[in-house]
Design a protein around this motif. Structure first.
Motif, PDB file in Angstrom:
ATOM      1  N   ILE A  58      76.038  10.220  -6.530  1.00 33.81           N
ATOM      2  CA  ILE A  58      75.067  10.462  -5.699  1.00 33.81           C
ATOM      3  C   ILE A  58      75.310  10.065  -4.104  1.00 33.81           C
ATOM      4  O   ILE A  58      75.062  10.716  -3.080  1.00 33.81           O
ATOM      5  CB  ILE A  58      73.423   9.736  -6.204  1.00 33.81           C
TER       6      ILE A  58
ATOM      7  N   ALA B  36      70.879  15.888  -4.304  1.00 32.24           N
ATOM      8  CA  ALA B  36      70.705  16.016  -5.744  1.00 32.24           C
ATOM      9  C   ALA B  36      71.545  17.314  -6.357  1.00 32.24           C
ATOM     10  O   ALA B  36      72.250  16.996  -7.453  1.00 32.24           O
ATOM     11  CB  ALA B  36      69.353  16.156  -6.047  1.00 32.24           C
TER      12      ALA B  36
ATOM     13  N   PHE C  19      67.590  11.114  -8.694  1.00 30.88           N
ATOM     14  CA  PHE C  19      67.750  10.464  -7.271  1.00 30.88           C
ATOM     15  C   PHE C  19      67.126   9.465  -7.241  1.00 30.88           C
ATOM     16  O   PHE C  19      67.682   8.188  -6.506  1.00 30.88           O
ATOM     17  CB  PHE C  19      67.856  11.571  -6.256  1.00 30.88           C
TER      18      PHE C  19
END
Length: 199
Positions: free
Chosen positions: A20, A42, A52
């Motif tokens: 991420i 995301a 996330f």
């Protein structure tokens, strides 16, 4: 900088978090911080927006969460009780930065470049310095067997954090930090330790 996760679940979580963050950093650099949404990050990381937010409460936190802080605090805590507070901070800082790999330095350079180059991130980072004073004051007081809100510990912590702020690149310099900047930080803390003599 943090200890490597041991269980399979922890390793998966660490991998997801790193993915991420890396996708977010890449998109911030390519298309701009303000233009990048959580949904876009995301999607790029192949997670849901809710996933996330389990790792990063806000978009800002992707950049502002500093993994070095917890390691530094533990490094200060580990110093012998007879070591003066500023010296304990210096020793912990040296140990942390001596262990930083070239890849970690490069990530930190990218992270700091974003923080310094995006006004809202820079403002939030400055606000976080109050939290840093609380953390450092708490561990200084703990080492001395004093209450966490001890005034002398807070003043010492405030002076140390102020020294750290003094060596940050100015708003017009957004290339990010380098090992040389951390050398300047050590010099600033040494000045503080020596009673701030002018030269």
């Amino acid at each position: 900088m943090t200890a490597p996760p041991t269980s399979l679940r922890e390793r998966k979580k660490a991998k997801t978090r790193a993915a991420i963050r890396e996708h977010a950093m890449r998109m911030f650099e390519e298309q701009g911080y303000a233009q990048t949404t959580v949904d876009q990050i995301a999607e790029a990381a192949e997670v849901s927006p809710s996933t996330f937010f389990r790792y990063f409460p806000t978009k800002e936190d992707v950049v502002l969460v500093d993994d070095v802080d917890a390691v530094l605090i533990e490094g200060i805590r580990a110093q012998p009780a007879e070591v003066p507070p500023v010296e304990a901070i210096l020793r912990a800082m040296r140990a942390v930065f001596a262990d930083m790999s070239p890849e970690t330095w490069e990530f930190e350079r990218r992270r700091q470049r974003l923080v310094l180059g995006v006004p809202e991130l820079r403002a939030r980072m400055l606000q976080q310095m109050t939290d840093a004073i609380d953390l450092v004051a708490g561990v200084i007081a703990e080492r001395a067997g004093l209450p966490a809100d001890n005034f002398s510990a807070r003043v010492t912590a405030g002076a140390a954090v102020g020294a750290m702020l003094s060596v940050l690149p100015s708003g017009g310099q957004v290339d990010g930090v380098t090992p040389a900047d951390y050398q300047r930080l050590e010099t600033a803390l040494t000045l503080l330790q020596n009673g701030l003599p002018l030269s």
